[in-house]
Design an enzyme around this catalytic site. Structure first.
Site, mmCIF file in Angstrom:
data_model
loop_
_atom_site.group_PDB
_atom_site.id
_atom_site.type_symbol
_atom_site.label_atom_id
_atom_site.label_comp_id
_atom_site.label_asym_id
_atom_site.label_seq_id
_atom_site.Cartn_x
_atom_site.Cartn_y
_atom_site.Cartn_z
ATOM 1 C CE LYS A 110 55.295 33.744 40.917
ATOM 2 N NZ LYS A 110 54.245 33.161 40.073
ATOM 3 C CG HIS A 154 49.028 27.817 33.203
ATOM 4 N ND1 HIS A 154 49.817 27.004 33.984
ATOM 5 C CD2 HIS A 154 48.976 29.013 33.830
ATOM 6 C CE1 HIS A 154 50.227 27.696 35.038
ATOM 7 N NE2 HIS A 154 49.720 28.911 34.977
ATOM 8 C CB SER A 175 52.439 26.337 39.465
ATOM 9 O OG SER A 175 51.974 26.554 38.150
ATOM 10 N NE ARG A 202 45.027 31.186 40.437
ATOM 11 C CZ ARG A 202 46.222 31.015 40.946
ATOM 12 N NH1 ARG A 202 46.864 29.906 40.768
ATOM 13 N NH2 ARG A 202 46.803 31.955 41.649
#
Length: 163
Positions: free
Chosen positions: A41, A17, A129, A91
């Site tokens: 989430k 990040h 994460s 990513r």
């Protein structure tokens, strides 16, 4: 001033990040790191903790980075910040389909708000994460992947004492 909003749950913030923020600051005058309060989430850390981790991890960008919590539609928040773009990190190819769908929906909701995709350094492309939390839970070394404040908080959460 050219401003971009970088939204996410940031649970927790990673070096990937930070790398994306650094890259965005080469293109924009200011990045608004927007921590989503309305997420499907189930975050491990509270909003206050996630905000604190971001602020402590990104102090080197003071004056060019603003960390805020937001609720509601992202495009409404982007406009409220006087920004014209949304920043998303990619990513891997597996990220693209979801991110592309979100970008198209955001464009439908607000055609004057663009989405900019940036890739982190190749050394961070595998980071997430979720993976960081799993490694920490199992006692692995996460120091190469996260800021020290996050490493300490995860160690304390899973193992009872700060590292």
């Amino acid at each position: 001033m050219r401003r971009i909003v970088y939204p996410g749950t940031f649970d927790p913030i990673t070096n990937g990040h930070l790398d994306v923020v650094e890259r965005a600051l080469q293109l924009f005058d200011e990045v608004v790191l927007a921590i989503a309060a309305d997420s499907t989430k189930k975050p491990l850390f509270s909003l206050d903790d996630r905000r604190r981790f971001a602020e402590e991890s990104m102090h080197q960008f003071d004056g060019r980075l603003k960390v805020v919590v937001f609720r509601g539609l992202l495009v409404d928040f982007v406009r409220s910040q006087g920004a014209g773009a949304i920043l998303r990190g990619l990513r891997a190819v597996s990220d693209f389909e979801f991110e592309f769908q979100m970008a198209l929906m955001n464009r439908k909701l607000a055609e004057n708000v663009e989405t900019i995709f940036l890739m982190p350094r190749d050394t961070y492309t595998y980071l997430s994460s979720t993976l960081i939390k799993e490694i920490a839970r199992l006692g692995g070394d996460i120091s190469p992947f996260v800021p020290a404040v996050v490493q300490s908080a995860l160690h304390e959460m899973y193992h009872g004492s700060p590292k």
